[in-house]
Design a protein around this motif. Structure first.
Motif, PDB file in Angstrom:
ATOM      1  N   ARG A 231       0.845  -1.193   0.000  1.00  0.00           N
ATOM      2  CA  ARG A 231       0.000   0.000   0.000  1.00  0.00           C
ATOM      3  C   ARG A 231       0.881   1.244   0.000  1.00  0.00           C
ATOM      4  O   ARG A 231       1.934   1.261   0.644  1.00  0.00           O
ATOM      5  CB  ARG A 231      -0.906   0.021   1.235  1.00  0.00           C
ATOM      6  N   SER A 232       0.470   2.265  -0.712  1.00  0.00           N
ATOM      7  CA  SER A 232       1.223   3.519  -0.737  1.00  0.00           C
ATOM      8  C   SER A 232       0.327   4.658  -0.291  1.00  0.00           C
ATOM      9  O   SER A 232      -0.908   4.583  -0.375  1.00  0.00           O
ATOM     10  CB  SER A 232       1.743   3.800  -2.152  1.00  0.00           C
ATOM     11  N   ALA A 233       0.953   5.745   0.164  1.00  0.00           N
ATOM     12  CA  ALA A 233       0.196   6.912   0.609  1.00  0.00           C
ATOM     13  C   ALA A 233      -0.626   7.504  -0.528  1.00  0.00           C
ATOM     14  O   ALA A 233      -1.702   8.074  -0.310  1.00  0.00           O
ATOM     15  CB  ALA A 233       1.146   7.964   1.177  1.00  0.00           C
ATOM     16  N   ALA A 234      -0.145   7.352  -1.772  1.00  0.00           N
ATOM     17  CA  ALA A 234      -0.858   7.911  -2.925  1.00  0.00           C
ATOM     18  C   ALA A 234      -2.240   7.290  -3.093  1.00  0.00           C
ATOM     19  O   ALA A 234      -3.159   7.931  -3.628  1.00  0.00           O
ATOM     20  CB  ALA A 234      -0.044   7.707  -4.196  1.00  0.00           C
ATOM     21  N   GLU A 235      -2.410   6.052  -2.608  1.00  0.00           N
ATOM     22  CA  GLU A 235      -3.702   5.383  -2.763  1.00  0.00           C
ATOM     23  C   GLU A 235      -4.802   6.058  -1.953  1.00  0.00           C
ATOM     24  O   GLU A 235      -5.979   5.953  -2.297  1.00  0.00           O
ATOM     25  CB  GLU A 235      -3.570   3.907  -2.352  1.00  0.00           C
ATOM     26  N   SER A 236      -4.418   6.757  -0.882  1.00  0.00           N
ATOM     27  CA  SER A 236      -5.440   7.450  -0.091  1.00  0.00           C
ATOM     28  C   SER A 236      -6.094   8.560  -0.908  1.00  0.00           C
ATOM     29  O   SER A 236      -7.257   8.908  -0.671  1.00  0.00           O
ATOM     30  CB  SER A 236      -4.827   8.020   1.185  1.00  0.00           C
ATOM     31  N   GLU A 237      -5.361   9.116  -1.874  1.00  0.00           N
ATOM     32  CA  GLU A 237      -5.952  10.125  -2.757  1.00  0.00           C
ATOM     33  C   GLU A 237      -6.635   9.456  -3.951  1.00  0.00           C
ATOM     34  O   GLU A 237      -7.710   9.876  -4.369  1.00  0.00           O
ATOM     35  CB  GLU A 237      -4.876  11.094  -3.240  1.00  0.00           C
ATOM     36  N   ARG A 238      -6.021   8.409  -4.458  1.00  0.00           N
ATOM     37  CA  ARG A 238      -6.578   7.741  -5.640  1.00  0.00           C
ATOM     38  C   ARG A 238      -7.952   7.143  -5.359  1.00  0.00           C
ATOM     39  O   ARG A 238      -8.870   7.235  -6.169  1.00  0.00           O
ATOM     40  CB  ARG A 238      -5.624   6.645  -6.117  1.00  0.00           C
TER      41      ARG A 238
END
Length: 314
Positions: A231-238
Motif C-alpha cells: 500500500r502507498s500513501a498515494a492510494e489514499s488520494e486515488r
C-alpha cells in the motif's frame, strides 16, 4: 448461495471457511498445499465481525449462509444504532427517528459494497458520533447514575468493542471524538472535553493494536513479507472520498436524468473507481448542506437540540 461470488467476496468466503475449519483465520491446511497457508502478513482488524461470522458458519455449516446472514443482519443492526443515536442527539419524535434510521440502513453504499462484506456493518459510525457529542457537551458518559466505576468500565468496554468492527470506522470514531473534544473545549473554555476525547481515542487505538497484535508479533519474529499487498500513501488520494461523489446521485440511479448526471461525472473526471459507492442519497446530501449552511448562519432557537452546532462543526 452467497449474495456475492466474485472479487473480494471470494476472499471473504475463504476467511469464513478458515473460521469454520480452524480456531481463527491465521492458519489453514486446506490452502497452500502441501505446507498450508498463513495470513499473518495481512492484518484484518475486524475481530468482532470475524467472531460473528464464525458463529454463523458453525451454526449453519455453510460459508455462503454465514455470508448472507451477516449481510442481511446489517440492515436492522445499522438501523437500530442510528435510531438510538438520533434519539440521543435530539430527534425525539419517533417517526422522524424511524425514517432517519431506515434511510441510514439502506444507503447506496450498503448495496454497492456487498463484496466488501465487513464494511456493511457500519453501525459503529452513529455510535461514535454519539460518544463525540457527549464529549462535546462535557458530560460524563454514564450508563448508571450512581456507579461511577461501573460507568468507566462500560464506557471503555464499549469503545474497545466498537474498535473491533473495522479500522476505517474506528478512524472515523477517532476523528469525531477529537473534534468533539476540541469544539467542546472551545465552547466551555475548559480542557476537560479535550482530555476526555484523548482518553477515548486512546482506548479505540488500543483496541486496534490488540486486533493486530498477532500480526505485529509475527512480523517481529519473521520480518516483513515483501510479497504481500503493498500500500502507498498515494492510494489514499486515488481511492479517497470526493465531496462531489457524496452529493451526486448514485451510479445507475433509477431516475434517468440522475443516472446520466453521475455517468457524465464518472466518464469525465479523474480518480473515479470504487469510491463511486459513496453517494449519501438525497436526504443525506440535503442534511450535509443544511448543516454547512447552519455553521455560517446559525442562531440557536428556543427548544432546538444542542446537537445541531456540534454536528455542523463535525
Amino acid at each position: 448461495m452467497p449474495a456475492f461470488y466474485a472479487g473480494d467476496g471470494l476472499l471473504t468466503l475463504t476467511l469464513i471457511k478458515r473460521l469454520m475449519e480452524n480456531a481463527w483465520v491465521f492458519q489453514s491446511q486446506t490452502l497452500g498445499y502441501p505446507f498450508g497457508a498463513s495470513l499473518y502478513d495481512y492484518p484484518i482488524p475486524d475481530s468482532g465481525s470475524l467472531l460473528f461470522l464464525k458463529v454463523f458458519a458453525l451454526v449453519t455449516h455453510s460459508a455462503g449462509a454465514a455470508y448472507n446472514i451477516y449481510y442481511l443482519l446489517g440492515f436492522p443492526l445499522n438501523a437500530l444504532a442510528a435510531y438510538y443515536a438520533l434519539g440521543r442527539l435530539g430527534v425525539y419524535r419517533t417517526p422522524f427517528r424511524a425514517v432517519g434510521a431506515f434511510v441510514f440502513a439502506i444507503l447506496p453504499f450498503h448495496f454497492m459494497r456487498i463484496g466488501h462484506l465487513l464494511y456493511t456493518w457500519y453501525f459503529s459510525a452513529p455510535l461514535f458520533a454519539l460518544f463525540a457529542y457527549k464529549i462535546y457537551q462535557g458530560e460524563r458518559l454514564q450508563f448508571f447514575k450512581e456507579r461511577p466505576w461501573t460507568n468507566c468500565v462500560l464506557w471503555a468496554g464499549s469503545l474497545l468493542a466498537l474498535s473491533c468492527f473495522g479500522v476505517y470506522y474506528a478512524f472515523f470514531g477517532v476523528l469525531t471524538m477529537l473534534t468533539g473534544g476540541a469544539t467542546g473545549s472551545a465552547r466551555a473554555r475548559s480542557l476537560t472535553p479535550i482530555v476526555r476525547s484523548v482518553l477515548a481515542t486512546s482506548i479505540v487505538t488500543i483496541g486496534i493494536v490488540l486486533n493486530v497484535a498477532p500480526n505485529i508479533a509475527y512480523r517481529v519474529t519473521h520480518g516483513v513479507n515483501e510479497e504481500t499487498a503493498q500500500r502507498s500513501a498515494a492510494e489514499s488520494e486515488r481511492y479517497g472520498l470526493k465531496i462531489a461523489q457524496l452529493l451526486l446521485p448514485q451510479p445507475h440511479h433509477r431516475f434517468q436524468p440522475f443516472a446520466k448526471l453521475n455517468d457524465v461525472y464518472s466518464r469525465t473526471f479523474p480518480l473515479v473507481n470504487e469510491n463511486n459507492s459513496s453517494a449519501a442519497g438525497m436526504i443525506g446530501a440535503a442534511g450535509l448542506l443544511g448543516l454547512l449552511l447552519s455553521l455560517v448562519l446559525h442562531r440557536k432557537r428556543s427548544g432546538e437540540a444542542d446537537s445541531v452546532p456540534f454536528l455542523a462543526s463535525l
